[in-house]
Structure formats: structure tokens, C-alpha cells
Motif scaffolding. Sequence first.
Motif, short mmCIF file in Angstrom:
data_model
loop_
_atom_site.label_atom_id
_atom_site.label_comp_id
_atom_site.label_asym_id
_atom_site.label_seq_id
_atom_site.Cartn_x
_atom_site.Cartn_y
_atom_site.Cartn_z
N LYS A 211 0.82 -1.21 0.00
CA LYS A 211 0.00 0.00 0.00
C LYS A 211 0.86 1.26 0.00
O LYS A 211 0.50 2.28 -0.60
CB LYS A 211 -0.96 -0.01 1.19
N TYR A 217 -1.10 6.99 -1.40
CA TYR A 217 -1.20 6.50 -0.02
C TYR A 217 -0.54 7.49 0.95
O TYR A 217 0.59 7.92 0.75
CB TYR A 217 -0.55 5.13 0.13
N THR A 239 -8.15 -4.52 5.10
CA THR A 239 -8.75 -4.38 3.78
C THR A 239 -9.62 -5.61 3.57
O THR A 239 -9.12 -6.73 3.53
CB THR A 239 -7.68 -4.29 2.68
N HIS A 279 -12.13 4.92 3.45
CA HIS A 279 -10.92 4.12 3.25
C HIS A 279 -9.68 4.82 3.80
O HIS A 279 -8.57 4.62 3.28
CB HIS A 279 -10.72 3.76 1.77
N ALA A 281 -6.49 6.03 6.15
CA ALA A 281 -5.41 5.28 6.80
C ALA A 281 -5.69 5.14 8.29
O ALA A 281 -6.22 6.04 8.94
CB ALA A 281 -4.07 5.98 6.57
N GLY A 303 -5.95 6.13 2.72
CA GLY A 303 -5.55 4.79 3.15
C GLY A 303 -6.06 3.70 2.24
O GLY A 303 -6.36 3.91 1.05
N HIS A 304 -6.18 2.51 2.82
CA HIS A 304 -6.57 1.31 2.06
C HIS A 304 -7.30 0.38 3.01
O HIS A 304 -6.95 -0.79 3.18
CB HIS A 304 -5.31 0.67 1.49
N SER A 308 -11.68 -2.00 -0.30
CA SER A 308 -10.86 -1.12 -1.13
C SER A 308 -9.98 -1.95 -2.05
O SER A 308 -9.25 -2.83 -1.59
CB SER A 308 -10.00 -0.22 -0.22
N PRO A 311 -5.16 1.61 -2.60
CA PRO A 311 -5.24 2.87 -1.86
C PRO A 311 -5.93 3.97 -2.68
O PRO A 311 -5.56 4.21 -3.83
CB PRO A 311 -3.78 3.21 -1.60
#
Length: 357
Positions: A211, A217, A239, A279, A281, A303-304, A308, A311
Motif C-alpha cells: 500500500k 497512499y 482491507t 478508506h 489510513a 488509506g486502504h 478497497s 489505496p
Amino acid sequence: MQLSTIPKDSIINMAEENGGQVVSNFLLHGLKIKNDTGENIILKDISFELYSAGVAVKQVTYQGKYLDNAVENFAENNGWLCKDIGAKLFLGEEDFWNAECFAKSVVMNENQETGIFNEYFITVHESAIDELRIKVAYDKFGEKHVQELSVPLVQYENKNQYIFPLKGSISTCGHYKSLLDHRQHYSMEFAIDMAQYNVEQKLSYKENMSKEDYVVYGKDVLAIADGEVVDCYHSFEITTSWNWSERKPFIDQYGFMPAQCGNHIVLKHDNEEYSFYGHLATDSLTVKKGDKVKQGQVIAKVGHTGMSGCPHLHFQLMDGPDFLADRGLPCSFSNIRNVDGDRISLIEEENIIVHAE
């Protein structure tokens, strides 16, 4: 005969001028047709008539074998739209339809119902479509009856001035012209996913990327306007999968929103408009519920988390704070340009790059 629609009061038409004509683009999320006549009836046709300033422009009709197939397919395939998360995500509410009452043919017994799910309309005319007239014809005791319902179309204007939630050159996707992406969901109809390419104009550029390898990201997420944090979640680390059976345990443990949207923030702005950022971080949020924020303030990092694919920032505007109940709205921005350097406000094309100042 009872007719009901989602949306109930009006439909947003994303009309745009093109070559001296106007392209109207709008979506009826749901139509319910319920036989409340007290007798058995035979459904004959369902018509959608499009009007502009009182002038009939276009008609779309289900009749004959096409109507037979539509009614049968609706009964077979749409029971999941009546309850739980499916109903809320796609319709904004439960119990709009009752699967136990679905008619399996055009012969509808008393209190049976059928419907249309996600009927898309794109048409070109000299002016925007401003009314959708729905007409349902049926036979009762050999006599033809017609039930009508008129739904106004509006071209939504934002009530506040917004800036883009990321800075720099950002790729956008999943917007309203991608018909089977966000748009088919009630609150996500005008949502946008935001990511970023590297210098080679690639999103994914090597095998087994982490990521942290993605350009976007950790990028700062900005408040699009002054507002108040009315909801947020900061500590989800996972995730989740697109596969429902694999995602369901996380929904049971953490709740639907973290499992679906990961870490997220909802901001309330003036005039009952709400922005949503998903989504994010893990533990990157710089705000908490009840905080006041200023336009351009850093509120989190990209984020991820949640459902998702890579990212990115999931962004949408709504008419309320509830991701599962409130309606999605288009969002215009005051600080973006296209790849030609021209200032634009609304992202009207799928998969374009914009530059936010």
C-alpha cells in the motif's frame, strides 16, 4: 393501483449541454407497483414518459413479452432488495418492496406487487428533461385502467462552495457516468474514487505492490468546507474482501461501516449538505466527533481500509449524515482544472485527471 418511487419527491438530472443540445442523464432507483384495487388485475404495460417544459420527448414502455419477462425476473432476482444491507445500500431504506408479495406474472392478485429496479435514462433534446410521468395500465374485469404518477426532475445546485479534498493531479473514477459502479447505490449515486498515477502515468507499476508503494497512499485529505465532524471511525486496520461471506465476519465484529468503508469521516456543512471520506489510513484522523473544522484543514490521510481495491479516497456528498439512508448529491468544486488547464467545477467524465490547486 398504488405507485411509489425512490427517490420519492424528485430525481436529480445531470443535464449537460453538448453541441447545442442538452443531454439529460438520470436514474430512477425504484418503482413499486402494488395492486390495492381489491380485485385481481392483469398488468398490461408500464410506460415512462419524458417531458421538457410540458412537451413530450420520449417514451419507454414495457409490454407484451418484455413486460412478462420483466415481472418474472423481478420476482426471481430482487428479493434481496427488501431487507437488511442490500435494501439500505441500493434504496436507502428497508421494506420498500415486500418479497413475500411479489407477483410472478402479469396476473396480479390483491395486494401483490412488482417493480422496476434501477431504470436509467439518457436522452438528447433541445432542453433538459424536467418531468418523468409513469403510467401503469391494467385490466380489471375486462376494463382498462391507467394509474399515473408524475415525478419532477431537478438540476441540483450545491448550497455551499467546496474545494477538492486532495491536492495535486488526481485521477477520478466511479462517478455517475459509470452506471454500474457507485451510481446504482442510493447514497453513492454521485460518489467519486480518487487515486494518483506515478510519473509514468501508471497506478500499478510493479509486482506485489504494498500500500505504501501507491503514490496517493498517505496523502493529506482536506475538509471541502467549514463544518462539524458528526461521525468518524479511526482504528480499522483491515482491507476486506468483495466476497460477502469473507466480509461478513468483519461486519459482525466491527459493524458495517468499517468493514465497507474502512476508517471514515462525515462532515456536516451549512444548508444540510454532508461530505463523506472513506478508506482512510488507520489512526490518521486528526479530528474526532464534535470537532469544528475549517475549509482546507487536514482531517486524515488516504488509506486502504475496508472494501478497497487499492489505496484511494472514496468521496461523496449527501443530504444527511447516514451513509445507508441519506441521498447522494452531486458536488461541484471551486479549485480544479482539467488536463488542458481549463477551470472546471463538476467532474462530468469517467476516468479523467483533474488538478486541484
